[in-house]
Structure formats: structure tokens, C-alpha cells
Scaffold this motif. Sequence first.
Motif, PDB file in Angstrom:
ATOM      1  N   ALA A  57      45.678  29.051  45.532  1.00  0.00           N
ATOM      2  CA  ALA A  57      45.100  30.070  46.418  1.00  0.00           C
ATOM      3  C   ALA A  57      43.690  30.368  45.939  1.00  0.00           C
ATOM      4  O   ALA A  57      43.486  31.247  45.100  1.00  0.00           O
ATOM      5  CB  ALA A  57      45.956  31.340  46.386  1.00  0.00           C
ATOM      6  N   PRO A  58      42.693  29.635  46.425  1.00  0.00           N
ATOM      7  CA  PRO A  58      41.307  29.861  45.973  1.00  0.00           C
ATOM      8  C   PRO A  58      40.920  31.334  46.135  1.00  0.00           C
ATOM      9  O   PRO A  58      41.217  31.958  47.153  1.00  0.00           O
ATOM     10  CB  PRO A  58      40.488  28.953  46.900  1.00  0.00           C
ATOM     11  N   TYR A  59      40.294  31.869  45.098  1.00  0.00           N
ATOM     12  CA  TYR A  59      39.980  33.301  45.115  1.00  0.00           C
ATOM     13  C   TYR A  59      38.568  33.553  44.615  1.00  0.00           C
ATOM     14  O   TYR A  59      37.996  32.742  43.884  1.00  0.00           O
ATOM     15  CB  TYR A  59      40.977  34.077  44.243  1.00  0.00           C
ATOM     16  N   GLU A  60      38.021  34.694  45.049  1.00  0.00           N
ATOM     17  CA  GLU A  60      36.795  35.209  44.442  1.00  0.00           C
ATOM     18  C   GLU A  60      37.153  36.021  43.204  1.00  0.00           C
ATOM     19  O   GLU A  60      36.482  35.955  42.178  1.00  0.00           O
ATOM     20  CB  GLU A  60      36.015  36.085  45.426  1.00  0.00           C
ATOM     21  N   VAL A  61      38.205  36.826  43.338  1.00  0.00           N
ATOM     22  CA  VAL A  61      38.684  37.649  42.222  1.00  0.00           C
ATOM     23  C   VAL A  61      40.134  37.287  41.948  1.00  0.00           C
ATOM     24  O   VAL A  61      40.971  37.265  42.866  1.00  0.00           O
ATOM     25  CB  VAL A  61      38.569  39.158  42.535  1.00  0.00           C
ATOM     26  N   GLY A  62      40.423  36.972  40.709  1.00  0.00           N
ATOM     27  CA  GLY A  62      41.791  36.686  40.289  1.00  0.00           C
ATOM     28  C   GLY A  62      42.124  37.467  39.036  1.00  0.00           C
ATOM     29  O   GLY A  62      41.308  37.543  38.115  1.00  0.00           O
ATOM     30  N   VAL A  63      43.298  38.072  39.017  1.00  0.00           N
ATOM     31  CA  VAL A  63      43.717  38.881  37.869  1.00  0.00           C
ATOM     32  C   VAL A  63      45.156  38.531  37.520  1.00  0.00           C
ATOM     33  O   VAL A  63      46.014  38.449  38.411  1.00  0.00           O
ATOM     34  CB  VAL A  63      43.609  40.390  38.170  1.00  0.00           C
ATOM     35  N   LEU A  64      45.410  38.317  36.253  1.00  0.00           N
ATOM     36  CA  LEU A  64      46.774  38.194  35.744  1.00  0.00           C
ATOM     37  C   LEU A  64      46.994  39.361  34.793  1.00  0.00           C
ATOM     38  O   LEU A  64      46.244  39.532  33.823  1.00  0.00           O
ATOM     39  CB  LEU A  64      46.987  36.860  35.025  1.00  0.00           C
ATOM     40  N   ALA A  65      47.990  40.186  35.095  1.00  0.00           N
ATOM     41  CA  ALA A  65      48.285  41.360  34.268  1.00  0.00           C
ATOM     42  C   ALA A  65      49.741  41.308  33.836  1.00  0.00           C
ATOM     43  O   ALA A  65      50.618  40.886  34.595  1.00  0.00           O
ATOM     44  CB  ALA A  65      48.002  42.652  35.034  1.00  0.00           C
ATOM     45  N   LEU A  66      50.007  41.735  32.608  1.00  0.00           N
ATOM     46  CA  LEU A  66      51.363  41.775  32.067  1.00  0.00           C
ATOM     47  C   LEU A  66      51.774  43.216  31.807  1.00  0.00           C
ATOM     48  O   LEU A  66      50.939  44.063  31.475  1.00  0.00           O
ATOM     49  CB  LEU A  66      51.450  40.969  30.771  1.00  0.00           C
ATOM     50  N   LEU A  67      53.067  43.468  31.955  1.00  0.00           N
ATOM     51  CA  LEU A  67      53.605  44.796  31.668  1.00  0.00           C
ATOM     52  C   LEU A  67      53.778  44.960  30.164  1.00  0.00           C
ATOM     53  O   LEU A  67      54.429  44.146  29.503  1.00  0.00           O
ATOM     54  CB  LEU A  67      54.950  44.986  32.363  1.00  0.00           C
ATOM     55  N   GLU A  68      53.198  46.018  29.630  1.00  0.00           N
ATOM     56  CA  GLU A  68      53.359  46.360  28.220  1.00  0.00           C
ATOM     57  C   GLU A  68      53.657  47.850  28.146  1.00  0.00           C
ATOM     58  O   GLU A  68      52.834  48.674  28.559  1.00  0.00           O
ATOM     59  CB  GLU A  68      52.097  46.019  27.423  1.00  0.00           C
ATOM     60  N   ASP A  69      54.853  48.173  27.672  1.00  0.00           N
ATOM     61  CA  ASP A  69      55.301  49.571  27.606  1.00  0.00           C
ATOM     62  C   ASP A  69      55.200  50.248  28.970  1.00  0.00           C
ATOM     63  O   ASP A  69      54.810  51.413  29.083  1.00  0.00           O
ATOM     64  CB  ASP A  69      54.485  50.359  26.568  1.00  0.00           C
ATOM     65  N   GLY A  70      55.566  49.500  30.008  1.00  0.00           N
ATOM     66  CA  GLY A  70      55.598  50.062  31.342  1.00  0.00           C
ATOM     67  C   GLY A  70      54.259  50.129  32.049  1.00  0.00           C
ATOM     68  O   GLY A  70      54.191  50.555  33.207  1.00  0.00           O
ATOM     69  N   GLU A  71      53.181  49.707  31.401  1.00  0.00           N
ATOM     70  CA  GLU A  71      51.849  49.743  31.997  1.00  0.00           C
ATOM     71  C   GLU A  71      51.328  48.330  32.217  1.00  0.00           C
ATOM     72  O   GLU A  71      51.578  47.433  31.413  1.00  0.00           O
ATOM     73  CB  GLU A  71      50.874  50.508  31.090  1.00  0.00           C
ATOM     74  N   LEU A  72      50.631  48.137  33.341  1.00  0.00           N
ATOM     75  CA  LEU A  72      50.010  46.846  33.607  1.00  0.00           C
ATOM     76  C   LEU A  72      48.742  46.687  32.776  1.00  0.00           C
ATOM     77  O   LEU A  72      47.845  47.532  32.842  1.00  0.00           O
ATOM     78  CB  LEU A  72      49.663  46.724  35.086  1.00  0.00           C
ATOM     79  N   VAL A  73      48.690  45.639  31.994  1.00  0.00           N
ATOM     80  CA  VAL A  73      47.537  45.372  31.130  1.00  0.00           C
ATOM     81  C   VAL A  73      46.901  44.055  31.569  1.00  0.00           C
ATOM     82  O   VAL A  73      47.522  42.992  31.451  1.00  0.00           O
ATOM     83  CB  VAL A  73      47.956  45.286  29.650  1.00  0.00           C
ATOM     84  N   PRO A  74      45.685  44.088  32.125  1.00  0.00           N
ATOM     85  CA  PRO A  74      45.015  42.848  32.532  1.00  0.00           C
ATOM     86  C   PRO A  74      44.795  41.921  31.334  1.00  0.00           C
ATOM     87  O   PRO A  74      44.295  42.346  30.293  1.00  0.00           O
ATOM     88  CB  PRO A  74      43.683  43.342  33.101  1.00  0.00           C
ATOM     89  N   LYS A  75      45.184  40.652  31.505  1.00  0.00           N
ATOM     90  CA  LYS A  75      45.017  39.658  30.446  1.00  0.00           C
ATOM     91  C   LYS A  75      43.970  38.609  30.802  1.00  0.00           C
ATOM     92  O   LYS A  75      43.272  38.109  29.927  1.00  0.00           O
ATOM     93  CB  LYS A  75      46.358  38.973  30.161  1.00  0.00           C
ATOM     94  N   VAL A  76      43.883  38.276  32.097  1.00  0.00           N
ATOM     95  CA  VAL A  76      42.871  37.338  32.571  1.00  0.00           C
ATOM     96  C   VAL A  76      42.218  37.961  33.805  1.00  0.00           C
ATOM     97  O   VAL A  76      42.923  38.384  34.730  1.00  0.00           O
ATOM     98  CB  VAL A  76      43.478  35.970  32.943  1.00  0.00           C
ATOM     99  N   VAL A  77      40.902  38.033  33.788  1.00  0.00           N
ATOM    100  CA  VAL A  77      40.161  38.576  34.924  1.00  0.00           C
ATOM    101  C   VAL A  77      39.081  37.562  35.296  1.00  0.00           C
ATOM    102  O   VAL A  77      38.217  37.247  34.480  1.00  0.00           O
ATOM    103  CB  VAL A  77      39.524  39.944  34.598  1.00  0.00           C
ATOM    104  N   ARG A  78      39.144  37.061  36.508  1.00  0.00           N
ATOM    105  CA  ARG A  78      38.156  36.102  36.993  1.00  0.00           C
ATOM    106  C   ARG A  78      37.375  36.760  38.139  1.00  0.00           C
ATOM    107  O   ARG A  78      37.979  37.217  39.132  1.00  0.00           O
ATOM    108  CB  ARG A  78      38.841  34.839  37.507  1.00  0.00           C
ATOM    109  N   VAL A  79      36.072  36.807  38.035  1.00  0.00           N
ATOM    110  CA  VAL A  79      35.220  37.370  39.085  1.00  0.00           C
ATOM    111  C   VAL A  79      33.998  36.479  39.241  1.00  0.00           C
ATOM    112  O   VAL A  79      33.672  35.681  38.356  1.00  0.00           O
ATOM    113  CB  VAL A  79      34.777  38.813  38.737  1.00  0.00           C
ATOM    114  N   PRO A  80      33.285  36.594  40.357  1.00  0.00           N
ATOM    115  CA  PRO A  80      32.033  35.848  40.486  1.00  0.00           C
ATOM    116  C   PRO A  80      31.077  36.195  39.354  1.00  0.00           C
ATOM    117  O   PRO A  80      31.114  37.311  38.810  1.00  0.00           O
ATOM    118  CB  PRO A  80      31.492  36.315  41.845  1.00  0.00           C
ATOM    119  N   ALA A  81      30.233  35.251  38.983  1.00  0.00           N
ATOM    120  CA  ALA A  81      29.343  35.427  37.830  1.00  0.00           C
ATOM    121  C   ALA A  81      28.524  36.697  37.926  1.00  0.00           C
ATOM    122  O   ALA A  81      28.330  37.408  36.929  1.00  0.00           O
ATOM    123  CB  ALA A  81      28.428  34.210  37.701  1.00  0.00           C
TER     124      ALA A  81
END
Length: 540
Positions: free
Chosen positions: A167-191
Motif C-alpha cells: 500500500a504505497p503511502y506518503e505517511v507510514g507508521v508502525l506502533a506497538l502497544l507497551e503498557d497499554g499505550e501505542l508507541v511509534p516504532k517506525v515513522v515514514r514521512v516525506p523528506a
Amino acid sequence: MDFLTVRTPEQEKFEIELDLPRLRIGRSSANDLILKDPNVSRRHAEIEQRQDGYYILDVGGKNGTSLNDRRISVPTLLCQGDRIRLGASLLVFGASAVTNVEFSGAPLSSDSATTSLRADEVRSPISGMDVPSPAMNLMMEANEELVFHRPLDELLQNIMDIAGRAAPYEVGVLALLEDGELVPKVVRVPAQEEGGTVSISSTISDHVIHKEQSVLVVDALSDDRFSKGQSIAAQQIKSVMCVPLWNNRNVIGLIYADSRRGVGLYSQETLRVLTLLANIAAIKIENARLFTREMSARIMEEDLQKAAEIQRRLMPRGGAAIPGYAIRGRSVPCQAVGGDYFDYVALPGGRFGIALGDVAGKGLPASLLMAQVHASVRALCDLDLPLEELVSRLNRLLSRDMPDNRYVTFFYGILDPREHTLAYVNAGHNPPIVVREAGGVESLAGTGPPIGLFADAKHWAERIDFAAGDLFVAYSDGVTEAEDTEGDEFGEKRLVSILEKAHAGAIDDTVKRVVDEVEKHIAGRPHQDDVTLLVLKRDA
């Protein structure tokens, strides 16, 4: 001045100015930028300044060098915001590597522009789901790329690379749950957006996490759901997908993708493919976490075994050559390492220092303090100080560094084999037992508080005499407080009875008898505390 922003696998971030015509990068200390990353080669890459700008060169990195998620094989010109990946380390040219992610938005409502799909409705293509051939190829590629163990940070980056192909994207985010909170681990945005803020609808993220459903918004600008919110409209987003990282049991995070390229870029089929990819990825992430925990546990176990060996070496092996006396000690930690210690030290004038201590607590923290006690006592013994002064100095030393919830019960005596006397200080320790050859048992009561509680604590010395055949036994509370299956303690009375029967025998037999009886009392269950004995006997 041009610069690099460096982010290590441990999430350490720093900047380095490009003030050299050639910046050498790798794991070796000979490089200008040293990356302590096991996936980086000793001599991995270089950044070279040329007339038209800076170029990135791969100079033999075994895992390759990627620029903006594409592996390079020739010198490549760097542009503002370019991401260079070496192993699990990220270098950003002339821009910050940190882009903030905030979750905010309006309530979710039913709308024809929105599609939801349960994560558990998407199965492997092999089970019969109608997946187009390109998608099938992508799933096979994902399995192949993610099958090998990689550091978690690198794995997450690879997942987002594959997600970008699904799914080609301008913005891509992968977030993991840690202690019930979403924590972004990978953030891809235009330069041009590096270092800014990505706003994701919390309505979408909550829906994905709590309902375990994938969400597709074909035209986010026209969706009623966003008419009162700013997280989509402010960014002029046309299409949004958000899918749960579902590992067949629960959701461990999410993958978010958005596009501004026009309405209809993402279809329901794209949503199904990305959902399936996220399912595969979630299992790989869990496996990577388990592997990391297992490796960490294995390393910890190896370190503990080494620490246990060091601790054993700190304590005397066998006895000491004391004229007219025999002395033995033994310590059985309840964990790999313990907080008990015993020692005997030769002093000037033919005397011997005899020590036994018990640090409050168990395991590694107690063992570290025990090592400090051991070293301090040995150093003070070398000064040949009077007994009370030695204990007073030890108390001041440990009070200065001892955590508030820690202390040491400590017995220290000075044996004079010529005079057959033992001068001692008992700093809050269990009263040692003296079994007299002529009959009778004595306890050497406390002569001051435990070590490390009060810097100005007062301790005083007492003295006993030894007759031929007399037996002295110092012990930790792991002996007398050992409990049987009914919760009854071994007790001082039982210990005294054993010593009265065994004191006429060999000293090694006495130590073994006590330890064996404690083991018998706990009926094979694990020790709840360290068991330590120090036995001294005057020859008959």
C-alpha cells in the motif's frame, strides 16, 4: 555545516558534523563514525564530499547499505532528509530523524466511505482466500524476508518496507502497544516533513486496537467522521488505512498508511492484503521479541554463572592453617548468587580475623553489596586496626553508599590462638553458638546494630576463651529460618541439638551434618534464603 543525525539500535540519538572530506563509517575503532551495531561491518560505508555535494558509498558492508529503503551499489548523491540505513542504525542527512506522532480525532460514525474488516477474517492465501497473484507473491516475499532473525528495530523497518509495496503511502507508521499505550516504532514521512508531527485519528487507532478491525477510509476529506476533527483535514489526506498487528491471539500494535495522491488509491482488496501482511508481521514481531528475551535470559544466566564463580572464589576454599584450631565454612545461595559471605584472614602476630555477614535481600543486588563488604573488610584488615575501630570504619564506609532499604548483619572476631581467646563484635547478627567440651552452650549476643543503618552507630567488643574441644559456630538466618512444608522453622533449638551431638566429631562432618539436616527439613524444596555456616574448633 552539513550534518548527520544518527539513531542507534538502542534508540540513542546524536548529531555529527560533516567536516571531513571523507567520513568513514563502521564498527571498527579506526572509523570516524563508530557504530556499535553487530549488523554493521568493521568497514561498512563512507560519505564523501565532492564538488556537487555529498555521496554515500558502500565499501563492503556485509549486510549492505540502504538509501531511503533501497540498497545502493554505486556512489549516490545525498539530498536533504535522505535516510541511510546500516544494519539497525539509521543516519539522516541534514535533518532530524525524529518525527512526532500524536493520536487525536473525532468520534467514528458509520459512513459509506469507510470499510472495516476483522483481522481474524483474513486467513492465509493457502486456506482458500481469493488473493490476486501479485498479492500472493507479496505474501511469499514477506515470509521469505521476515523468516530470518533480525534485531527488532531492523525487523520493524523491513515490515514497513513491505507494507509500502502493498500500500504505497506518503505517511507510514508502525506502533506497538507497551503498557497499554501505542508507541511509534517506525515513522515514514516525506523528506520535507522530517522532524514535524504526524497526526493520526485516535478514533481510527482505538477502533483498530480495541475492536481488532482494519479500517479503510477511501476519501478522508469527505468522511463525516473527520468533519469536526483536524487530524485528517489539516494534512489534506485523501485515503487512509489502519490495520491491527494481530498475532492470532491479540492485537500488539498497528500499521497506519495514508496517501494524498487521490481518491481510490486504496481498495478493499488492498485493505485485505495489508491486513494479512500485518497478521504475518505480528507473528514475526512476537517471535523476535521471544527470541530477544530468550537470548537476554541466556546471557543473564551465563553472566550469573560467572558471577557465582567469582563469588565462590571470594570465599575461602577449605580451611586455614591456624595452630591448634580447625576452621571451615560453607555457603549455599538460594539463587545463582547470594548475599551471605564468610571469610578468615591472617593478621599480624599470628592472629586471625573471622567474619560472617548477611546482606539484607537476595540475588544479584545483595551479591554486589556482599562483594563490597568483602573487599572493605579485607582492606581494613590490612590496616591492623583495633577491633572496634575496624567495625566503626566499616560501618561508616557502607553507610555512605548503602541504599536506604539495605543493611548488613555482621559478625567479626579476632582469634588469638596463643591466648586461646576470641574478641568479637556482633553487629545485629544471629548470635553465634559456642558448644563447650566440658558441657553447656553459650550464645554470643549482639553488641551493636547492623552495619550500614546509622553512620554514627556504636559497637562494642566482647571476648570469650576457648578450652580444648570447644566448638564455635556462626551462621546466617537461612539456617534457622528454613521452613518445612508446614511452615515450621528449622530453629535455633534444633541447630543446638545437632551441634551438641556432632561437636566431638571432625569439623567437616559437623558442617555437612548441619547442611544435610537443613535440606532434610525443607524436604527438597528450594531454599528461601542463603544458608551459610562458619565453624571453628579448638583441637582437643
